[in-house]
Motif scaffolding. Structure first.
Motif, PDB file in Angstrom:
ATOM      1  N   ALA A  20       0.811  -1.210   0.000  1.00 40.27           N
ATOM      2  CA  ALA A  20       0.000   0.000   0.000  1.00 40.27           C
ATOM      3  C   ALA A  20       0.843   1.259   0.000  1.00 40.27           C
ATOM      4  O   ALA A  20       0.446   2.286  -0.511  1.00 40.27           O
ATOM      5  CB  ALA A  20      -0.934   0.004   1.207  1.00 40.27           C
ATOM      6  N   THR A  64      -1.741   5.749   2.733  1.00 41.56           N
ATOM      7  CA  THR A  64      -2.946   5.414   3.483  1.00 41.56           C
ATOM      8  C   THR A  64      -3.049   6.396   4.639  1.00 41.56           C
ATOM      9  O   THR A  64      -2.072   6.595   5.362  1.00 41.56           O
ATOM     10  CB  THR A  64      -2.880   3.977   4.036  1.00 41.56           C
ATOM     11  OG1 THR A  64      -2.824   3.069   2.945  1.00 41.56           O
ATOM     12  CG2 THR A  64      -4.095   3.657   4.899  1.00 41.56           C
ATOM     13  N   THR A  93      -7.282   5.862   1.053  1.00 45.86           N
ATOM     14  CA  THR A  93      -6.102   5.438   0.309  1.00 45.86           C
ATOM     15  C   THR A  93      -6.052   6.192  -1.014  1.00 45.86           C
ATOM     16  O   THR A  93      -7.055   6.737  -1.475  1.00 45.86           O
ATOM     17  CB  THR A  93      -6.105   3.917   0.052  1.00 45.86           C
ATOM     18  OG1 THR A  93      -7.284   3.568  -0.687  1.00 45.86           O
ATOM     19  CG2 THR A  93      -6.066   3.131   1.359  1.00 45.86           C
TER      20      THR A  93
END
Length: 125
Positions: A20, A64, A93
């Motif tokens: 991420a 994030t 996100t």
């Protein structure tokens, strides 16, 4: 009279999740820091949350942002990010076009919420 939250700067470390958030070459997770400015346009039963994310560390690719509300605020729709809510916890996100943030780069995001009672601004991000 409802109290409107004022802009509040916060230093945050973005949460690193596998896949991420990927920092640039030679960058460690501890180096990733951002400032979040938060304000709300409140009309009594709902509000627009306006956030500005500023990257204070090395360039990042993927981000994030997490925060929580103390009351019963409920997410309606967000923009400039993938917004989700689970209970009081909100997670945003990056989208495909805004995942890369250079050093000192800023990004504006926002979302609409409904609520009843008090609308206290988040205390940390």
């Amino acid at each position: 009279m409802k109290r409107r939250p004022r802009w509040r700067p916060f230093l945050v470390a973005l949460t690193l999740l596998t896949g991420a958030l990927v920092a640039g070459p030679g960058v460690h997770a501890a180096d990733v820091q951002c400032k979040v400015d938060y304000s709300a346009n409140d009309w009594g039963s709902g509000f627009t949350a306006n956030l500005t994310l500023t990257n204070l560390g090395p360039a990042i690719n993927g981000w994030t942002l997490k925060y929580s509300y103390a009351g019963n605020q409920q997410l309606g729709q967000g923009w400039s990010g993938n917004w989700t809510q689970s209970g009081k916890d909100v997670t945003v996100t990056n989208l495909s076009w805004n995942g890369t943030l250079a050093t000192n780069a800023t990004l504006s995001l926002g979302a609409g919420f409904t609520y009843s009672g008090t609308n206290t601004a988040p205390s940390s991000f």
